[in-house]
Design a protein around this motif. Structure first.
Motif, PDB file in Angstrom:
ATOM      1  N   MET A 192     -52.068 -31.461  30.846  1.00 19.16           N
ATOM      2  CA  MET A 192     -50.884 -32.255  30.522  1.00 19.16           C
ATOM      3  C   MET A 192     -49.621 -32.412  31.345  1.00 19.16           C
ATOM      4  SD  MET A 192     -50.761 -31.572  26.402  1.00 19.16           S
ATOM      5  CE  MET A 192     -52.355 -31.348  25.404  1.00 19.16           C
ATOM      6  N   LYS A 193     -49.312 -31.325  32.075  1.00 16.97           N
ATOM      7  CA  LYS A 193     -48.302 -31.075  32.749  1.00 16.97           C
ATOM      8  C   LYS A 193     -48.601 -30.085  33.911  1.00 16.97           C
ATOM      9  CE  LYS A 193     -44.376 -32.081  29.567  1.00 16.97           C
ATOM     10  NZ  LYS A 193     -43.224 -31.569  29.047  1.00 16.97           N
ATOM     11  N   ASP A 242     -50.941 -33.271  21.494  1.00 18.46           N
ATOM     12  CA  ASP A 242     -50.376 -33.327  22.979  1.00 18.46           C
ATOM     13  C   ASP A 242     -49.145 -32.742  23.243  1.00 18.46           C
ATOM     14  OD1 ASP A 242     -48.788 -34.654  20.929  1.00 18.46           O
ATOM     15  OD2 ASP A 242     -48.594 -36.481  21.901  1.00 18.46           O
ATOM     16  N   ASP A 243     -48.941 -31.700  22.490  1.00 21.34           N
ATOM     17  CA  ASP A 243     -47.733 -30.859  22.714  1.00 21.34           C
ATOM     18  C   ASP A 243     -48.023 -29.773  23.589  1.00 21.34           C
ATOM     19  OD1 ASP A 243     -45.412 -29.544  22.531  1.00 21.34           O
ATOM     20  OD2 ASP A 243     -45.329 -28.784  20.356  1.00 21.34           O
ATOM     21  N   SER A 244     -47.518 -29.839  24.896  1.00 27.10           N
ATOM     22  CA  SER A 244     -47.999 -29.014  26.074  1.00 27.10           C
ATOM     23  C   SER A 244     -47.336 -27.550  25.892  1.00 27.10           C
ATOM     24  CB  SER A 244     -47.547 -29.639  27.295  1.00 27.10           C
ATOM     25  OG  SER A 244     -46.004 -29.804  27.555  1.00 27.10           O
ATOM     26  N   LYS A 255     -55.339 -26.849  28.324  1.00 27.15           N
ATOM     27  CA  LYS A 255     -54.982 -28.084  27.672  1.00 27.15           C
ATOM     28  C   LYS A 255     -53.397 -28.155  28.145  1.00 27.15           C
ATOM     29  CE  LYS A 255     -57.672 -27.661  23.534  1.00 27.15           C
ATOM     30  NZ  LYS A 255     -58.266 -28.969  23.957  1.00 27.15           N
TER      31      LYS A 255
END
Length: 405
Positions: A196-197, A165-167, A192
């Protein structure tokens, strides 16, 4: 590496325990005792049989047979001297050398075939991730060496395995893939991060940059849409206009490419070393246009602000060129980030509103400049503006923003 040594020690300890269980649970050698007990049981059974046979009259001399039976029992008793002379082997004599052998063999096999040097290098690279990441987060990150790129990729993939989950990590991985021209990996990583952002401007730019290099028309269309959003949100970054210009040139839309390159020139100024490179790109695109090449005629507009003007951070600068009679419909227009004042902008045929009516076709003109405060061009209430005197085309124009709707 500490975790590895602990884990390996635990595994070997379990192996030793499993190997030692038979020795721990092993009973002393009681073969002689078992044999004696068996002989006694047989002796008693035979005595019972002799007693029954005597009662039935089958045996004449019972005592003689009993004596023979006793003698047989005595003959089966082992020689005590031989027993005392035999040497009992201790289980530890076998167990301890076996343990040493297992430990030595296990680590010898690991050092031979376990790639311990690569594991140690992997751990070191993973620990060096923050330092490598900082080098890539800035534009100069492209100067990373091949070894640093490889190390950074390995470290990032390791981190993303444990932290999917580390954008920012996915963004960095996508940038590395772009530097290596690995478009598939770049699109996958950027996608990905974007999921997320999706509002992060840097991630949007990175995703658009990856998509624009794709051979898929749908990917390229999505890239143009994202870049358009960035421009509308006044995301002032040369890379946005560079990508738009690249895409337009690849699609043979040379007019649009010229427009974006000129925007870049206005952003960096003639003092920047890249200014001449952009000029060459513009000249090349104009050559591709041939007879329909964009006219070199342009209008330079110097803009200043009155002291009473109040600026808003989200404001945008709208510059429009009109006919000399002040017609509301502009011949050419452009929207710029707010920037600092005073400033100078340049408009030409690439900013024309209609294909069949170019800025260069005017003999005289006037310029209006407005500070759009709400992002909606149609609404003017409260916006500050100014307009120039009528001038001949090619002459410099000066506009002071000093009025409010």
């Amino acid at each position: 590496m500490t975790l590895f040594w602990i884990a390996s020690a635990i595994l070997i300890l379990l192996s030793l325990i499993l190997m030692g269980i038979p020795f721990i649970r092993r009973k002393n050698n009681i073969d002689d005792v078992l044999r004696d007990e068996l002989n006694k049981a047989l002796y008693k059974d035979r005595l019972s049989e002799l007693a029954e046979e005597t009662q039935e009259g089958l045996v004449d001399d019972q005592q003689e047979l009993v004596d023979d039976l006793k003698q047989s029992l005595l003959d089966d008793v082992p020689d005590q001297n031989a027993v005392r002379g035999s040497v009992a082997i201790s289980p530890m004599t076998i167990l301890l050398p076996s343990m040493v052998f297992i430990i030595a063999l296990s680590y010898a096999m690991y050092f031979k075939f376990g790639a311990s040097a690569k594991v140690e290098d992997w751990q070191q690279v993973s620990a060096n991730l923050p330092a490598l990441s900082k080098k890539l987060l800035v534009p100069e990150g492209a100067a990373l060496s091949d070894d640093e790129m490889r190390d950074l990729t390995l470290a990032l993939r390791t981190r993303l395995h444990y932290h999917p989950d580390d954008s920012t990590g996915w963004l960095l991985l996508g940038r590395i893939a772009l530097a290596n021209r690995d478009v598939v990996t770049a699109i996958g990583a950027m996608k990905k991060a974007y999921a997320m952002k999706s509002d992060d401007a840097d991630i949007k730019l990175g995703y658009a940059q990856a998509l624009i290099l794709s051979q898929d028309e749908l990917d390229q269309t999505l890239a143009r849409r994202i870049l358009g959003q960035l421009v509308q949100n006044d995301y002032v970054d040369l890379r946005v206009f560079s990508l738009l210009a690249f895409d337009a040139y690849e699609r043979e839309d040379y007019t649009a490419a010229i427009r974006y390159w000129k925007v870049m020139q206005r952003m960096i100024g003639p003092e920047d070393s890249r200014y001449q490179m952009l000029t060459r790109s513009i000249d090349n695109a104009q050559e591709q246009l041939g007879d329909s090449a964009v006219s070199n005629t342009s209008v330079s507009v110097s803009i200043s602000l009155s002291e009473k003007v109040k600026l808003y951070q989200d404001s945008a600068l709208i510059v429009s060129v009109h006919t000399a009679d002040g017609s509301p419909m502009p011949v050419a227009a452009a929207r710029y980030p707010l920037g600092s004042f005073p400033q100078t902008v340049v408009l030409d045929d690439t900013n024309s509103m209609l294909q069949d009516r170019k800025l260069s076709s005017l003999e005289s003109l006037m310029v209006r400049v407005r500070l759009d405060s709400d992002g909606n061009v149609a609404t003017k209430q409260g916006d500050w503006f100014g307009e120039s005197e009528v001038v001949k085309i090619g002459q410099p124009v000066t506009v002071s923003i000093n009025k409010q709707y």
